[in-house]
Structure formats: C-alpha cells, structure tokens
Design an enzyme around this catalytic site. Structure first.
Site, PDB file in Angstrom:
ATOM      1  N   PHE A  77      40.128  35.713  62.808  1.00 20.45           N
ATOM      2  CA  PHE A  77      40.144  35.548  61.359  1.00 20.45           C
ATOM      3  C   PHE A  77      39.439  34.249  60.952  1.00 20.45           C
ATOM      4  CE2 PHE A  77      44.235  38.156  60.278  1.00 20.45           C
ATOM      5  CZ  PHE A  77      43.592  39.296  60.730  1.00 20.45           C
ATOM      6  N   ASP A  78      38.653  34.315  59.898  1.00 15.54           N
ATOM      7  CA  ASP A  78      38.102  33.082  59.342  1.00 15.54           C
ATOM      8  C   ASP A  78      39.065  32.555  58.273  1.00 15.54           C
ATOM      9  OD1 ASP A  78      37.649  34.479  56.979  1.00 15.54           O
ATOM     10  OD2 ASP A  78      35.495  34.637  57.253  1.00 15.54           O
ATOM     11  N   SER A  79      38.676  31.465  57.617  1.00 10.39           N
ATOM     12  CA  SER A  79      39.597  30.812  56.673  1.00 10.39           C
ATOM     13  C   SER A  79      39.973  31.733  55.509  1.00 10.39           C
ATOM     14  CB  SER A  79      38.987  29.514  56.155  1.00 10.39           C
ATOM     15  OG  SER A  79      37.685  29.740  55.652  1.00 10.39           O
TER      16      SER A  79
END
Lengths: 81, 278
Positions: free
Chosen positions: A39-41
C-alpha cells in the site's frame, strides 16, 4: 467470520483490486502483514477512512499504525468500538 | 569536477567572495542588523559570480542557486548577529494572510520552506511539515520557529499522520517535488508528485500553492494562491506546475509523477532509485 474481520477483508481487497493485485482470503487475515500489501500512503489513508465509514468508528489517533498484521487491526478496531 | 562544475575554482571564488564580505561587514559593523544584512545581500548580488558556483555542486533538487547562497549566508550572518531573523513577508501584503488553521500548503524544495512556516506561525498557526527528515536545528533557530514545527517523515504512513495533524487544526506544509532516476533518459528528472493534491481533495481542506522567493533586498517574499480541489489530482498538480514554472531551473523543468511508485516508497527522497551501475 465476524463483522469487523469481514469489513477489513472487503476494504483491503477493494484496494488490492484497484492496484491490480490478488485478493486475500479469510485465512490470510490471521497472517498477513499490512506492510506486505504494497500500500502507498493514499491506500493506507483509504484503508482507514473506508473502515471508519463501514464500521462507524473513528480512529481518534494514529494508534492503528502500530498494528503490524491484519489480525491486530481487527483486534484494535474491536477494542475501540 | 562535479556536474560540469570546477569545484576547486568555485570554492576559490567563494573564498574571495567571503573575504569581500568580511571586509564589508567590518567596515559597516555599526549598521543595525537588518540594514547590514540588506546591504550585504546587495553586495553578494553584485558579485553573484563569486558565490553561485559553489552552490551548484550538490544541488540534487535543482534549487534556485540564489536561494542556496541566501540560506548559507543567512546562517553565517546569524552567527554574527544572534538576533537576526530573515525578513519574510507576503507578496500581497494588502490581502493579509487570512487562512484557516488546518489548511494545506504545497510548495517545492527551495531551502526557504521554513519561511512559509514562519509566516504561518506568526499568524497563530501550528505547523506540521511532511519531509524526508527533520530540518537542521540551526535552520529552525534561524527562523526563530518556536515551537518547532512537527515533522512527519515521508513514508506510506505519512498521509494518515497528516490527517491527524489537520484534525488537530495544524496547518500542513508539503514539498511536492522529488527527483528520480529516469531509465529512458538516463538522468535524474524532477517531478511533482500528485499524492498531496489527491490528499487535499479527499480531506476537503483549503489548499494553497506557495512560492517563496528572495528579492533584491534580501527579503523572502511568499506568494500564496488558493487552489480549487474539485478537479482530479493530476490536473491540480498541473496547475501547481504552472504556478511555479518560473522557479524551475532551465533544462530541468518539472513533470507530473507519483512519488511512491517512482521511488518504491524509499524514504531517502531526493535521490530516487540509484541509476544503473557502470
């Protein structure tokens, strides 16, 4: 499967599908690390906000970031509900 | 040589420049602190060729070299005059800074970001900055920031933490540019990440573009522009790119990108992924 686990699975899978990744099964909930989901931010923010919407809870601070696994996340939500 | 710069020559010129400065400082030591700083800055601009070369060496963000010279001199001047704080003001002072705490301010690496924090703090904002790491204590002291801004380290947790900051009515400053090695072009390219704009859209908070610049009097002038947040994030990023277009270094213009996918979430921002080993 309890309501919280179900919601976590639905929300996580929604993000994984958006990212063209394989969905998790209920069995994965116990073992998978959140950091291994790629997951990214923005995905992490989506995870928090979607869970708040679906379970009608408010993550009052970022304690949930201490959860390393999805099982810990389920437990954390259970404790704050 | 470094990036086409003869570092030894640049260092020698810088040495000469500081000798001229020292003589000027000695001769004008009775001037009040702000006046002396202004006069020194004018002297440096007149002798720009002596000061700029040394700033080119390690400038991975392609920051305006004048800003690098300015920041370096301001730190030096602070050692001489402890009461010195770089003058910071709004480009349009008549409008004032009427922004609500808990707003989002996007800017770019300029070595002047703390001036934005200073302006906000002077207007009673608590400030949170998303950054690759905390700023040097000397820089916080230079701008007399008290309390120090809260720093959120760039990572995949940063937007969750940023949401908490906004909820606590802290205003958020984000540098949205980064550099990354481009395989096709075989060089580092300078990009504007879209995440901050997507975040502002999701948070439904006021979003401001901010451009800090140093003028001929040694003042840091901050231009603020309120942005809409209805459009898609890449479109807002494009608007920001236009807003700061005159601040980019020729030959190193910004493009729009996605920091996380470009860098694989590496926190050592600015370096991007290493280029191929030869």
């Amino acid at each position: 499967m309890d309501k919280i686990s179900q919601a976590v699975l639905v929300v996580v899978n929604g993000i994984l599908v958006k990212n063209n990744k394989a969905e998790l099964t209920p069995a994965d909930l116990a073992a998978r690390n959140i950091d291994d989901l790629g997951f990214d931010s923005m995905d992490k923010l989506d995870l928090v906000m979607e869970l708040e919407d679906q379970l009608d809870v408010l993550f009052a601070n970022s304690d949930f970031l201490k959860c390393r696994t999805l099982a810990e996340l389920v437990q954390f939500i259970g404790e704050i509900r | 040589m470094s990036g086409g710069i003869d570092q030894a020559d640049a260092d020698e010129k810088l040495r000469q420049g500081y000798l001229i400065l020292e003589a000027f400082l000695k001769e004008n030591r009775n001037l009040p602190t702000p006046d002396l700083f202004r006069q020194c800055w004018k002297l440096m601009l007149r002798n720009e060729r002596l000061f700029v070369g040394a700033a080119k060496g390690r400038n991975r963000f392609k920051i305006n070299e004048k800003n690098l010279v300015y920041a370096r001199f301001a730190l030096f001047y602070k050692l001489l005059r402890k009461e010195f704080v770089p003058p910071v003001r709004l480009a349009d002072e008549s409008a004032g800074l009427e922004v609500h705490p808990g707003s989002i301010f996007v800017s770019f690496h300029s070595r002047l970001e703390l001036a934005i924090a200073k302006l906000l703090q002077d207007n009673s904002h608590h400030v949170t900055m998303i950054s690759a790491g905390p700023r040097r204590p000397q820089l916080l002291e230079l701008f007399a920031l008290s309390p120090a801004p809260t720093f959120i380290r760039r990572s995949n947790d940063c937007l969750v933490l940023a949401r908490d900051a906004l909820r606590a009515s802290s205003s958020l400053i984000i540098d949205v540019d980064y550099t990354v090695f481009d395989e096709a072009q075989q060089r580092n390219v300078h990009k504007i990440g879209i995440s901050a704009f997507a975040f502002a859209r999701k948070m439904a908070r006021p979003l401001y573009f901010v451009k800090p610049e140093v003028n001929a009097d040694g003042e840091i002038i901050c231009t603020f522009r309120l942005s809409q947040t209805v459009a898609p994030a890449d479109e807002i990023a494009g608007n920001f790119k236009s807003f700061i277009s005159d601040a980019s270094v020729p030959g190193n213009e910004f493009s729009i990108g996605d920091w996380f996918s470009d860098t694989n979430g590496e926190v050592r921002t600015g370096t991007g992924r290493p280029g191929p080993q030869r």
